[in-house]
Design an enzyme around this catalytic site. Structure first.
Site, short mmCIF file in Angstrom:
data_model
loop_
_atom_site.label_atom_id
_atom_site.label_comp_id
_atom_site.label_asym_id
_atom_site.label_seq_id
_atom_site.Cartn_x
_atom_site.Cartn_y
_atom_site.Cartn_z
N CYS A 171 0.82 -1.22 0.00
CA CYS A 171 0.00 0.00 0.00
C CYS A 171 0.85 1.27 0.00
O CYS A 171 0.32 2.36 -0.18
CB CYS A 171 -0.95 -0.01 1.19
N ASN A 178 -10.44 -0.50 0.06
CA ASN A 178 -8.98 -0.40 0.21
C ASN A 178 -8.35 -1.06 -1.02
O ASN A 178 -8.38 -2.28 -1.16
CB ASN A 178 -8.58 -1.11 1.50
N HIS A 205 -3.13 6.63 2.63
CA HIS A 205 -3.62 5.38 2.02
C HIS A 205 -4.98 5.07 2.63
O HIS A 205 -5.18 5.19 3.85
CB HIS A 205 -2.62 4.25 2.32
O1 UT7 Z 1 -4.06 -1.66 3.74
C1 UT7 Z 1 -3.07 -2.42 4.35
C2 UT7 Z 1 -2.96 -2.10 5.80
N1 UT7 Z 1 -4.10 -2.67 6.49
C3 UT7 Z 1 -4.72 -1.95 7.40
O2 UT7 Z 1 -4.38 -0.82 7.63
C4 UT7 Z 1 -5.85 -2.62 8.15
C5 UT7 Z 1 -5.83 -2.20 9.59
N2 UT7 Z 1 -6.87 -2.86 10.40
C6 UT7 Z 1 -8.17 -2.56 10.29
O3 UT7 Z 1 -8.59 -1.75 9.47
C7 UT7 Z 1 -9.10 -3.21 11.28
O4 UT7 Z 1 -8.36 -3.83 12.28
C8 UT7 Z 1 -10.10 -4.23 10.66
C9 UT7 Z 1 -11.09 -3.50 9.78
C10 UT7 Z 1 -9.35 -5.28 9.89
C11 UT7 Z 1 -10.90 -4.90 11.77
O5 UT7 Z 1 -11.56 -3.93 12.56
P1 UT7 Z 1 -11.37 -3.87 14.13
O6 UT7 Z 1 -12.21 -2.77 14.60
O7 UT7 Z 1 -9.89 -3.80 14.43
O8 UT7 Z 1 -11.98 -5.24 14.58
P2 UT7 Z 1 -11.29 -6.41 15.44
O9 UT7 Z 1 -10.43 -7.24 14.57
O10 UT7 Z 1 -10.71 -5.80 16.69
O11 UT7 Z 1 -12.57 -7.24 15.85
C12 UT7 Z 1 -13.59 -6.71 16.71
C13 UT7 Z 1 -14.74 -7.68 16.71
C14 UT7 Z 1 -14.29 -9.13 16.87
O12 UT7 Z 1 -15.28 -9.80 17.61
P3 UT7 Z 1 -15.03 -10.12 19.17
O13 UT7 Z 1 -13.79 -10.98 19.21
O14 UT7 Z 1 -14.84 -8.78 19.82
O15 UT7 Z 1 -16.28 -10.82 19.56
C15 UT7 Z 1 -14.27 -9.65 15.46
O16 UT7 Z 1 -14.48 -11.04 15.38
O17 UT7 Z 1 -15.41 -7.61 15.46
C16 UT7 Z 1 -15.45 -8.91 14.86
N3 UT7 Z 1 -15.36 -8.76 13.42
C17 UT7 Z 1 -16.41 -8.54 12.63
N4 UT7 Z 1 -17.71 -8.46 12.88
C18 UT7 Z 1 -18.54 -8.23 11.84
C19 UT7 Z 1 -14.20 -8.74 12.67
N5 UT7 Z 1 -14.53 -8.54 11.38
C20 UT7 Z 1 -15.87 -8.43 11.34
C21 UT7 Z 1 -16.79 -8.20 10.28
N6 UT7 Z 1 -18.10 -8.10 10.59
N7 UT7 Z 1 -16.41 -8.05 9.00
#
Ligand code: UT7
Length: 330
Positions: free
Chosen positions: A124, A286, A252
């Protein structure tokens, strides 16, 4: 004694002369992804990532197809012919095979013959690395006009049922033509502030050619909201530009919450409250190396930015790699 190797005459600097972009036709909403059986909701994606819709390429639409279209449009926008281009750089991390590279094929498609052509894989951050390389080539006198393209078909590399990646990544391409500034004109691309965090190499990985992208989203998120704004501020310092002079911030488009966190830090350092902040992720998802030029081209088409605006670009992602520079918009 060995002979003294002649060095080419350096130029005063480089600037962006034209922009172009290409998005696939197919629009995929959050509801479409949930309807496929992925355990997610439109509300969750909007709230946690900011995406409302994204574009996926058709099976027969390739990275090179999108790169060539974006590149041709950037050439037309710059008012240049393919024969004016000395080098084509394609930033990509989603070619289906790595031999041959994307740049040679893309150059050929556009009608740019016998130009230097190579790919840049800094995920990215790739477009910012490409822009920095193009600027340095032009400043050093080794090229006059360079076409820099970010192009990705991430849908090929994402597990369609993995809710931590399939909701984020999307397809598209964006391009910029870079050329020399005229005598007495000011350079329009500042020095690059770039680096890497190899200790976090395992946070975004495609482990072999039969695997999908796996990402430790939380870890990358934490890294991005703490480490990336200082990189952008360093680019301002290197260009000797005060934060107060920044018209446009284009991080990005990884996650709207990351974009907003970076903007908050840049404003806290003195950037204007009314600084335009790219939010193209809402409609484009993204698109990795394509996200910055796509956002620039879209913001220009929407009339949100003007020619001559000072834009602060910052790319970051797998590697982990990052790069930032200040540019004057064409
Ligand atoms: O472009 C390359 C660089 N990449 C990035 O910059 C990505 C950086 N990371 C992110 O943008 C975020 O971490 C994500 C969008 C990937 C995930 O969002 P988050 O707010 O960090 O969610 P999380 O992984 O902390 O998960 C929170 C909760 C979890 O459930 P529990 O364990 O709290 O019960 C996940 O299982 O949300 C759940 N979850 C979802 N729920 C509904 C994770 N993905 C989803 C989903 N829909 N798509």
């Amino acid at each position: 004694m060995s002979p003294v190797l002649r060095q080419l005459t350096p130029t005063a600097g480089a600037r962006i002369l034209g922009l172009g972009s290409r998005q696939p036709e197919q629009v995929v909403t959050n509801a479409d992804i949930a309807a496929r059986g992925v355990d997610t909701t439109d509300e969750w994606i909007r709230a946690r990532v900011g995406i409302e819709r994204r574009r996926f390429a058709r099976a027969d639409e390739s990275v090179v197809d999108m790169a060539a279209d974006a590149g041709s449009k950037a050439l037309a926008d710059a008012g240049l012919a393919p024969s004016d281009i000395d080098a084509v750089l394609v930033a990509t991390c989603t070619m289906p095979s790595f031999i041959p590279n994307a740049a040679g094929q893309t150059a050929d498609r556009i009608g740019v013959h016998a130009a230097a052509a190579f790919d840049i894989n800094a995920a990215c951050a790739g477009f910012c690395y490409g822009l920095g390389t193009a600027s340095d080539m032009i400043r050093a006198g080794s090229a006059r006009h360079v076409l820099v393209i970010g192009a990705e078909k991430l849908s090929d590399w994402v597990d369609p049922m993995d809710r931590s990646t399939c909701i984020i990544f999307a397809d598209g391409a964006g391009a910029a033509v870079v050329g020399p500034v005229g005598d007495g004109d000011r350079p329009g691309i500042g020095p690059i502030a770039a680096g890497s965090a190899g200790d976090l190499v395992d946070t975004i990985v495609v482990s072999d050619r039969n695997s999908f992208i796996r990402q430790d989203g939380r870890e990358v998120y934490r890294w991005a909201i703490t480490k990336i704004a200082p990189v952008a501020l360093r680019a301002l310092e290197l260009a000797r530009v005060a934060p107060a002079d920044v018209d446009v911030l284009v991080p990005h488009q990884a996650n709207l919450r990351i974009v907003e966190a970076i903007a908050k830090r840049i404003r806290a350092a003195g950037a204007p409250e009314d600084m335009v902040v790219a939010d193209d992720i809402i409609h484009s998802g993204n698109t990795s190396s394509a996200s910055i030029p796509l956002a620039l081209d879209h913001m220009r088409a929407e009339g949100r930015v003007r020619s001559g605006d000072l834009a602060l670009l910052v790319g970051f992602g797998a590697g982990l790699s990052y790069a930032s520079q200040v540019v004057v918009l064409p």
